[in-house]
Each structure stands twice: as structure tokens, then as C-alpha cells.
Scaffold this active site. Structure first.
Site, PDB file in Angstrom:
ATOM      1  N   HIS A  53      38.647  17.822  70.497  1.00 14.52           N
ATOM      2  CA  HIS A  53      37.525  17.558  69.584  1.00 14.52           C
ATOM      3  C   HIS A  53      37.046  16.126  69.888  1.00 14.52           C
ATOM      4  O   HIS A  53      37.846  15.295  70.312  1.00 14.52           O
ATOM      5  CB  HIS A  53      38.061  17.656  68.145  1.00 14.52           C
ATOM      6  CG  HIS A  53      37.032  17.584  67.071  1.00 14.52           C
ATOM      7  ND1 HIS A  53      36.456  16.394  66.677  1.00 14.52           N
ATOM      8  CD2 HIS A  53      36.486  18.540  66.283  1.00 14.52           C
ATOM      9  CE1 HIS A  53      35.609  16.630  65.691  1.00 14.52           C
ATOM     10  NE2 HIS A  53      35.596  17.928  65.434  1.00 14.52           N
ATOM     11  N   ASP A  85      46.879  15.832  67.500  1.00 14.34           N
ATOM     12  CA  ASP A  85      45.811  16.168  66.559  1.00 14.34           C
ATOM     13  C   ASP A  85      46.164  17.516  65.933  1.00 14.34           C
ATOM     14  O   ASP A  85      46.050  18.565  66.570  1.00 14.34           O
ATOM     15  CB  ASP A  85      44.476  16.230  67.322  1.00 14.34           C
ATOM     16  CG  ASP A  85      43.316  16.708  66.447  1.00 14.34           C
ATOM     17  OD1 ASP A  85      43.567  17.037  65.267  1.00 14.34           O
ATOM     18  OD2 ASP A  85      42.185  16.764  66.936  1.00 14.34           O
ATOM     19  N   GLN A 100      43.892  21.537  63.354  1.00 14.88           N
ATOM     20  CA  GLN A 100      43.799  23.005  63.352  1.00 14.88           C
ATOM     21  C   GLN A 100      45.175  23.673  63.313  1.00 14.88           C
ATOM     22  O   GLN A 100      45.255  24.904  63.317  1.00 14.88           O
ATOM     23  CB  GLN A 100      43.032  23.486  64.597  1.00 14.88           C
ATOM     24  CG  GLN A 100      41.614  22.976  64.700  1.00 14.88           C
ATOM     25  CD  GLN A 100      40.704  23.487  63.596  1.00 14.88           C
ATOM     26  OE1 GLN A 100      40.955  24.523  62.974  1.00 14.88           O
ATOM     27  NE2 GLN A 100      39.636  22.762  63.328  1.00 14.88           N
ATOM     28  N   LYS A 148      40.717  21.029  55.513  1.00 16.75           N
ATOM     29  CA  LYS A 148      40.926  22.217  56.345  1.00 16.75           C
ATOM     30  C   LYS A 148      42.158  22.999  55.886  1.00 16.75           C
ATOM     31  O   LYS A 148      42.563  23.973  56.511  1.00 16.75           O
ATOM     32  CB  LYS A 148      41.075  21.812  57.808  1.00 16.75           C
ATOM     33  CG  LYS A 148      39.785  21.234  58.421  1.00 16.75           C
ATOM     34  CD  LYS A 148      39.956  20.975  59.886  1.00 16.75           C
ATOM     35  CE  LYS A 148      38.895  20.079  60.466  1.00 16.75           C
ATOM     36  NZ  LYS A 148      37.569  20.668  60.559  1.00 16.75           N
ATOM     37  N   CYS A 166      31.747  20.168  68.180  1.00 18.99           N
ATOM     38  CA  CYS A 166      32.225  18.800  68.440  1.00 18.99           C
ATOM     39  C   CYS A 166      33.200  18.761  69.616  1.00 18.99           C
ATOM     40  O   CYS A 166      34.220  18.056  69.583  1.00 18.99           O
ATOM     41  CB  CYS A 166      32.867  18.184  67.197  1.00 18.99           C
ATOM     42  SG  CYS A 166      31.701  17.866  65.905  1.00 18.99           S
TER      43      CYS A 166
END
Lengths: 400, 89
Positions: free
Chosen positions: A121, A196, A199, A222, A361
Site C-alpha cells: 500500500h 503492515d 489487512q 478495519k 492505493c
């Protein structure tokens, strides 16, 4: 896992869009909020609202305790040692910027290397570009294979003694690819490993000790929580050595006219009045997810992904990323030959179906995939196979 | 007088991208596709490449433009709506 009962907790799912029942498949962008989170926010403002820390009065004491408990809850959720390793920030982007400014800009020197991947991202790419430009370090970007998984052989070859930071997504927000972080850690034990988890943390069991990462980053919105609050996990010994990111109120221990000493962790990195209610909302979201069980969340999404992919495959459809649900998160990117991706999203919206279209993104990845955008459907705990059936009733009419 | 005030307010509330989209549709003699509009507006560097599509739908919600799906060409075509005159001209 009783989906019908879960759905009752989400008031927005009762909403009609263009006269049709909302089908929300845009969970990689943000998730909907259960009534428990909404009520926790409302209840805080109605019953406990006060500024935290240093207050003598009851409200401030209660609010401080709730905010601190939220840190503890997050620490437990990801297997951190304690709340000192949990910094609340605004979002994933801010968390990566914190590491970039307070670690990379302070510790990296010309000639050092940062290794990342093409599937990141923008939030895990643009900050490292800044370090490259400012410090003269080399930013290396590992490629993917044709199936959308990371090219681990190439990745390994790109590591050397100059590699100081490995910054990698746990799950790609476009391809859904799950990266094997443990394997990557084994390739280079003495580099800083930043993961990261935007997700992954909302969708599966993530344990910082098992991954042995130095930093893990994710956002509350999220994972059923409110917007404007995110998390940076960092190993205590690292965070202690790092300089503050923002300076001013609430992050100090002692202030004199020309010098200051800073507060202990995590407050050293939480300058100014915090997003108190955001933290409390996040803690409530974690309670909700814990009640369901993260393994159940993962299993449910795997089932939905499998079902969706079976229906999606068609000679006129391009599917990006792996097709095996075992190595794929809950998002699926695709294009229908001859159609513009925004047009597909627009036509689905007419029937009350929310998906995302565009570059997500991740423009360098989209370029690598040979497109400027895709349609993306992404699932969460409240989505059902019946919704997928309705989705394909409409999509099949569109694709003819 | 009321209509003048209303028109001014509506125009003021438009973003630069929205104004660019309207201008494109005004100068075109035929309806335009999403892809065409997005590419043209993107060249103006007003924001991210996905934004023009977002603004197309916002203008549609405001009733300023309308869309029609051409099954034959498999594209959505955009044009100024009948309300456009009343709202902006």
C-alpha cells in the site's frame, strides 16, 4: 459462528441503497461498526468524558483507566509483552511515519538499504521513498510471481549485510496474498522487520512474538472500531531507544525552560490529547472479535473467498492474486474484459452492492499487473453466501 | 433573487474536479465515457487518478449530470442532466 445473530449487531446492514438491501463488500477499505462499539462511544461521552492523565477528579481517573485498559487489550490481542509496547496513533500511515522519522531517519546512513515489496500500500512505500531521497539509502522493491505471491527467491537474493529495514505487508490489500512473515524473518534476523498488518490483524490470529517482528502496524476502523485510531506495536527495547515523533503536551516527564525529559512508554509517543474515545471504541471492537474467535473469523472468510472465486471464474474475467484461499486473505481483485472497473462498481451500486474500484492505493502494483485499476470485493464477519449469490445475479447480468 | 442565490451557492460548493467534469461535458457534443472523463481530468493534476470517478457520482447525486449504461458498448456514458440548467446555468 452465527452470522444471522452477528448481522443483527450491525444497524447499517438494514439500510437500503437505491431501493435495494445494502450488500457491503468493501471491508478492506473500512468495516462496519457493531452496536456494541457505537454504544461504547456514546456511553463514554454520556458518562465518562474527561481528559486523561493527571486529573484528580473521578471522571478523569475513570477515563484514564479506560484508555490504559484499551492499550492492555490491544497488547493481549496481538501477543505483545505489555501495554508499553502499544502506541495509539491516528492510522496505519501515521504509524509507519512514526517509525520512519523516529527510527529510520535517526539510524540509517548513506548506503544502507530498505527492502520492501511491489505489493505494498502507498502507506508502506512513500515514507521509505522519503528516506531514500533524504538520507541517500537504497530502497529495494521485491517483485511478485505471476500468481501474485511474493517471489521469495528474489526477495532472499535482495537481502545483504546493508539491509537495515524490511518493510512488508502481511496481506496485500489488492491481491489478498498472505506473506509468510516467519520465513522472511528467518532470512534476515538482524534487520528491523516492520509488518503492515492493516489487512491481517482484523482477519486472522496475529502474534508478534511468533512472527518475531520489530514493528506491527494496523488500524482500528478495519476491524470494527472507529476511524482516527491506529496502533503501532514496537519492541520495548527499540521504542525506548527511539526519539519521540511529536513533541509537546502529555509526552513529557519534566519540562524546564530549555530542555525536557520525556514520559515512559507508551506516552512518550502519544503527544497531545489522545483520541480517548477512539481507543475505547477499539477495545470494544477487540472484545467483539475475541467473542467470535479470530480463527472463526479466518475460517468464515476462507469459505466466502472459495465460494466467490468459484463463481467469478469465467473466460472474460481476470482475477488478480492467488486463488488458493489458504494463502489468500478476504479480498478479491478482478476485472471484466471490455468493461471499465469504475463502471462495474457504479452498476453494482445501483443494486445496493458496495465494492471498491481503482488503484486501491497501490499504484506501482497495479502497473506491475498491467492495469490502472481493478474491482475489489472484500469480506468480513457479517457477509454471507446469500449476499455473494445476489452479487453474481447482478454481475452476471452486467457481464452478459 | 432566490434562484440567483441558490445558483451561486451550488456553484461555490463544487470542487475543481467537479467543475472540470462539467466543463468537459459542456464542450462535448455527445455523452462521454467514464474512462475518457477520468483520463482528461487526471491530466489536470487536481488529485489522485481515482477521484474523477468519485466526483462523477457526486455530481450525479446532486442531479447535475446523469449516466446511461450502453449495453452494446459496455460502458457508462455521462451527460449534463435536465436539472443542470436550473441548478447551474
Amino acid at each position: 459462528m452465527n452470522i444471522e445473530e452477528i448481522r443483527k449487531d450491525f444497524p447499517i446492514l438494514k439500510r437500503k441503497i437505491n431501493g435495494k438491501q445494502l450488500i457491503y463488500f468493501d471491508n478492506s477499505a473500512t468495516t462496519q461498526k457493531p452496536v456494541q462499539v457505537i454504544n461504547a462511544i456514546k456511553n463514554f461521552y454520556e458518562t465518562y468524558n474527561a481528559n486523561i492523565h493527571r486529573g484528580i477528579h473521578t471522571l478523569s481517573q475513570e477515563a484514564s483507566e479506560m484508555y490504559e485498559d484499551a492499550h492492555k487489550k490491544v497488547a493481549d490481542f496481538i501477543g505483545a509483552n505489555d501495554m508499553q509496547e502499544i502506541i495509539f496513533v491516528r492510522n496505519t500511515t501515521e504509524a509507519i511515519n512514526l517509525v520512519m522519522y523516529s527510527y529510520a531517519m535517526e539510524n540509517l546512513e548513506k548506503g544502507d538499504e530498505i527492502l520492501t515489496t511491489i505489493m505494498e500500500h502507498h502507506s508502506n512505500l512513500v515514507p521509505w521513498q522519503y528516506v531514500e531521497q533524504k538520507k541517500g539509502i537504497k530502497l529495494k522493491i521485491a517483485d511478485i510471481k505471476d500468481d501474485g505471491t511474493l517471489d521469495l527467491d528474489q526477495f532472499k537474493q535482495m537481502i545483504n549485510e546493508k539491509t537495515k529495514i524490511i518493510a512488508i505487508t502481511h496481506i496485500s490489500n489488492v491481491l489478498g496474498t498472505i506473506n509468510d512473515i516467519k520465513k522472511i524473518r528467518k532470512m534476515k534476523k538482524d534487520a528491523i522487520l516492520l509488518v503492515d498488518g492493516a489487512q491481517s490483524v482484523p482477519h486472522m490470529l496475529v502474534n508478534v512474538k511468533k512472527m518475531n517482528c520489530d514493528f506491527l502496524i494496523f488500524s482500528a476502523h478495519k476491524m470494527l472500531g472507529p476511524t482516527g485510531i491506529g496502533v503501532l506495536y514496537g519492541k520495548k527495547e527499540l521504542l525506548e531507544k527511539m526519539k519521540p515523533f511529536l513533541y509537546g503536551g502529555d509526552m513529557i516527564s519534566k519540562v524546564e525552560q530549555h530542555k525536557s525529559t520525556f514520559a515512559i512508554l507508551p506516552w512518550k509517543f502519544e503527544a497531545g490529547t489522545s483520541n480517548i474515545v477512539g481507543g475505547i471504541g477499539l477495545a470494544t471492537a477487540i472484545d467483539y472479535l475475541n467473542k467470535i474467535g479470530m480463527q472463526n473469523v479466518r475460517d468464515h472468510e476462507k469459505e466466502l473467498v472459495k465460494y466467490f472465486l468459484e463463481k467469478l471464474e469465467d473466460r472474460n474475467t481476470i482475477i488478480y492474486g492467488p486463488k488458493d484461499p489458504e494463502i489468500k486473505g478476504g479480498c478479491i481483485s478482478f476485472n471484466i474484459k471490455g468493461f471499465n472497473y469504475h463502471d462495474i462498481a457504479s452498476l453494482l451500486d445501483k443494486s445496493g452492492i458496495a465494492i471498491r474500484s481503482g488503484h486501491h492505493c497501490a499504484q506501482p502494483l497495479l502497473k506491475r499487473l498491467g492495469t490502472t485499476g481493478t474491482c475489489r470485493a472484500s469480506f468480513y464477519i457479517y457477509n454471507t453466501k446469500e449476499e455473494i449469490d445476489k452479487f453474481f445475479d447482478i454481475l452476471n447480468k452486467i457481464r452478459g | 433573487m432566490f434562484w440567483k442565490r441558490k445558483k451561486k451557492k451550488e456553484e461555490d460548493s463544487l470542487t475543481l474536479s467537479e467543475k472540470a467534469i462539467i466543463s468537459l461535458l459542456q464542450s462535448s457534443k455527445k455523452p462521454l465515457s467514464t474512462e475518457f472523463i477520468c483520463k482528461k481530468v487526471d491530466k489536470l493534476n487536481l488529485g489522485c487518478v481515482d477521484e474523477p470517478s468519485h466526483f462523477l457520482h457526486r455530481l450525479e447525486k446532486k442531479g447535475i449530470i446523469k449516466k446511461e449504461f450502453s449495453k452494446k458498448e459496455k460502458i457508462i456514458l455521462w451527460s449534463l442532466s435536465e436539472k443542470y440548467d436550473r441548478l447551474l446555468r
